[in-house]
Write a protein that holds these residues in place. Sequence first.
Motif, mmCIF file in Angstrom:
data_model
loop_
_atom_site.group_PDB
_atom_site.id
_atom_site.type_symbol
_atom_site.label_atom_id
_atom_site.label_comp_id
_atom_site.label_asym_id
_atom_site.label_seq_id
_atom_site.Cartn_x
_atom_site.Cartn_y
_atom_site.Cartn_z
ATOM 1 N N MET A 1 0.825 -1.191 0.000
ATOM 2 C CA MET A 1 0.000 0.000 0.000
ATOM 3 C C MET A 1 0.873 1.259 0.000
ATOM 4 S SD MET A 1 -3.048 -1.071 -0.108
ATOM 5 C CE MET A 1 -3.951 -2.589 0.139
ATOM 6 N N ARG A 2 0.316 2.336 -0.510
ATOM 7 C CA ARG A 2 1.039 3.606 -0.587
ATOM 8 C C ARG A 2 0.629 4.451 0.617
ATOM 9 N NH1 ARG A 2 4.165 6.387 -3.860
ATOM 10 N NH2 ARG A 2 3.803 8.559 -4.379
ATOM 11 N N ILE A 3 1.584 4.721 1.498
ATOM 12 C CA ILE A 3 1.314 5.379 2.764
ATOM 13 C C ILE A 3 2.046 6.714 2.824
ATOM 14 C CG2 ILE A 3 1.608 5.219 5.271
ATOM 15 C CD1 ILE A 3 1.352 2.176 4.978
ATOM 16 N N ALA A 4 1.329 7.755 3.242
ATOM 17 C CA ALA A 4 1.937 9.066 3.467
ATOM 18 C C ALA A 4 2.282 9.183 4.944
ATOM 19 C CB ALA A 4 0.982 10.180 3.055
ATOM 20 N N LEU A 5 3.480 9.694 5.221
ATOM 21 C CA LEU A 5 3.926 9.877 6.598
ATOM 22 C C LEU A 5 4.277 11.345 6.808
ATOM 23 C CD1 LEU A 5 5.029 8.936 9.391
ATOM 24 C CD2 LEU A 5 7.226 8.537 8.239
ATOM 25 N N ILE A 6 3.588 11.994 7.762
ATOM 26 C CA ILE A 6 3.948 13.358 8.162
ATOM 27 C C ILE A 6 4.672 13.255 9.492
ATOM 28 C CG2 ILE A 6 3.141 15.684 8.670
ATOM 29 C CD1 ILE A 6 0.593 15.068 7.132
ATOM 30 N N GLU A 7 5.971 13.523 9.462
ATOM 31 C CA GLU A 7 6.800 13.357 10.654
ATOM 32 C C GLU A 7 7.941 14.376 10.631
ATOM 33 O OE1 GLU A 7 8.058 13.156 13.577
ATOM 34 O OE2 GLU A 7 7.376 11.079 13.839
ATOM 35 N N PRO A 8 7.900 15.382 11.537
ATOM 36 C CA PRO A 8 8.978 16.380 11.574
ATOM 37 C C PRO A 8 10.329 15.795 11.989
ATOM 38 C CG PRO A 8 7.001 17.180 12.704
ATOM 39 C CD PRO A 8 6.813 15.714 12.474
ATOM 40 N N ASP A 9 10.318 14.697 12.735
ATOM 41 C CA ASP A 9 11.549 14.080 13.220
ATOM 42 C C ASP A 9 12.105 13.153 12.132
ATOM 43 O OD1 ASP A 9 13.495 12.495 14.410
ATOM 44 O OD2 ASP A 9 12.435 12.345 16.318
ATOM 45 N N ALA A 10 13.188 13.578 11.478
ATOM 46 C CA ALA A 10 13.734 12.826 10.342
ATOM 47 C C ALA A 10 14.215 11.440 10.756
ATOM 48 C CB ALA A 10 14.880 13.606 9.698
ATOM 49 N N ARG A 11 14.804 11.315 11.937
ATOM 50 C CA ARG A 11 15.320 10.006 12.370
ATOM 51 C C ARG A 11 14.173 9.030 12.632
ATOM 52 N NH1 ARG A 11 20.146 10.399 16.647
ATOM 53 N NH2 ARG A 11 20.207 8.199 16.038
ATOM 54 N N PHE A 30 6.828 13.322 4.541
ATOM 55 C CA PHE A 30 6.689 14.776 4.504
ATOM 56 C C PHE A 30 7.045 15.306 5.893
ATOM 57 C CE2 PHE A 30 3.668 12.891 1.587
ATOM 58 C CZ PHE A 30 3.904 13.577 0.397
ATOM 59 N N SER A 31 7.795 16.394 5.955
ATOM 60 C CA SER A 31 8.213 16.944 7.241
ATOM 61 C C SER A 31 7.151 17.832 7.875
ATOM 62 C CB SER A 31 9.516 17.734 7.082
ATOM 63 O OG SER A 31 9.345 18.776 6.143
ATOM 64 N N ALA A 32 6.107 18.168 7.105
ATOM 65 C CA ALA A 32 5.008 18.999 7.613
ATOM 66 C C ALA A 32 3.761 18.706 6.789
ATOM 67 C CB ALA A 32 5.368 20.484 7.539
ATOM 68 N N ALA A 54 2.058 17.988 13.392
ATOM 69 C CA ALA A 54 2.478 17.677 12.024
ATOM 70 C C ALA A 54 3.434 18.709 11.445
ATOM 71 C CB ALA A 54 1.245 17.531 11.127
ATOM 72 N N GLY A 55 4.275 19.291 12.272
ATOM 73 C CA GLY A 55 5.270 20.229 11.785
ATOM 74 C C GLY A 55 4.778 21.659 11.666
ATOM 75 N N ASP A 56 3.524 21.833 11.250
ATOM 76 C CA ASP A 56 2.964 23.175 11.091
ATOM 77 C C ASP A 56 1.529 23.274 11.592
ATOM 78 O OD1 ASP A 56 1.959 21.503 9.166
ATOM 79 O OD2 ASP A 56 2.508 22.767 7.467
ATOM 80 N N LEU A 57 0.898 22.126 11.829
ATOM 81 C CA LEU A 57 -0.486 22.096 12.316
ATOM 82 C C LEU A 57 -0.669 20.899 13.241
ATOM 83 C CD1 LEU A 57 -2.540 22.700 9.017
ATOM 84 C CD2 LEU A 57 -2.301 24.314 10.909
ATOM 85 N N LEU A 73 -10.005 8.873 3.714
ATOM 86 C CA LEU A 73 -8.620 8.460 3.907
ATOM 87 C C LEU A 73 -8.412 7.942 5.329
ATOM 88 C CD1 LEU A 73 -5.630 8.457 2.859
ATOM 89 C CD2 LEU A 73 -5.435 10.731 3.893
ATOM 90 N N PRO A 74 -7.961 6.688 5.503
ATOM 91 C CA PRO A 74 -7.675 6.191 6.854
ATOM 92 C C PRO A 74 -6.498 6.950 7.462
ATOM 93 C CG PRO A 74 -7.894 4.378 5.282
ATOM 94 C CD PRO A 74 -7.800 5.631 4.478
ATOM 95 N N VAL A 75 -6.582 7.227 8.770
ATOM 96 C CA VAL A 75 -5.559 8.035 9.437
ATOM 97 C C VAL A 75 -5.161 7.392 10.768
ATOM 98 C CG1 VAL A 75 -4.978 10.277 10.434
ATOM 99 C CG2 VAL A 75 -6.438 10.163 8.404
ATOM 100 N N ILE A 76 -3.859 7.283 10.981
ATOM 101 C CA ILE A 76 -3.305 6.864 12.270
ATOM 102 C C ILE A 76 -2.437 8.009 12.786
ATOM 103 C CG2 ILE A 76 -1.799 5.251 13.493
ATOM 104 C CD1 ILE A 76 -2.567 3.097 11.503
ATOM 105 N N VAL A 77 -2.614 8.381 14.043
ATOM 106 C CA VAL A 77 -1.859 9.486 14.634
ATOM 107 C C VAL A 77 -0.798 8.923 15.577
ATOM 108 C CG1 VAL A 77 -1.974 11.553 16.057
ATOM 109 C CG2 VAL A 77 -3.804 11.065 14.422
#
Length: 241
Positions: A1-11, A30-32, A54-57, A73-77
């Motif tokens: 599956m194609r998953i988008a990840l919003i995570e400001p912490d690069a590591r 995505f960093s934000a 999420a970096g900005d929101l 869109l399914p979302v996991i926080v």
Amino acid sequence: MRIALIEPDARHAELVNRLLFAGGHTCQHFSASAPFLENAADEFFDLLLTENWAGDLPAEDVIPRARAILPNLPVIVLIPEPRESQIVAVLQAGADDCLSKPVRGPEMLARVDALLRRAGLRRPQKRRRDVIGGYAFDAAQCSVSFGDRTVMLTPKEFRLALLLFTNLSRPVSRAHILEAVWMRRRDVPSRTVDTHASRVRTKLQLCPEHGYCLTPLYGFGYQLDAVPPDAIVPGPDAPTM
């Protein structure tokens, strides 16, 4: 599956990316939220993983904006040291599930798969097909299609190519390559990785005149970059206008 990840912490993003790849998913980081929302207008994602901030929101604001572009869109926080009030807030904002950060690999993959099943997005692993940057990856055949041609890759070449494309414009360490392609074996000679990278470059025509550049990073690994059309220098035999 194609998953988008919003995570400001690069590591932490690299850890999540590696785990998802090992679980048979592709991940775009995505960093934000702003670049994700802009990208979501043109690309489809099966699931969104987002940090509580999420970096900005905050995630509560990202969720309705994301679903305005990609309905249902399914979302996991992801929440660091989650408190009950935080969990309640994101669930009331529309999140489908929450995970404590840093993630635990088996739990995260199990929750991702369970949520995708509930969303009706179950797909056999052997039939996965992903299209990234004009290249279509067919996991069932270990083939990649681009332009008007299709090339066959070995399983390791296929995993390496998919790893590079899902980390486009980001350096990929040899340790990451060994873990994702050679399944955590550390005794693989460096020249073996270089040979596979060379074969992938040749088979997929990853050269500037075809819009991509695969660069070895001395002492670290590799990086695949897209080359803008206006940056391509025509060869000596190219026609002039």
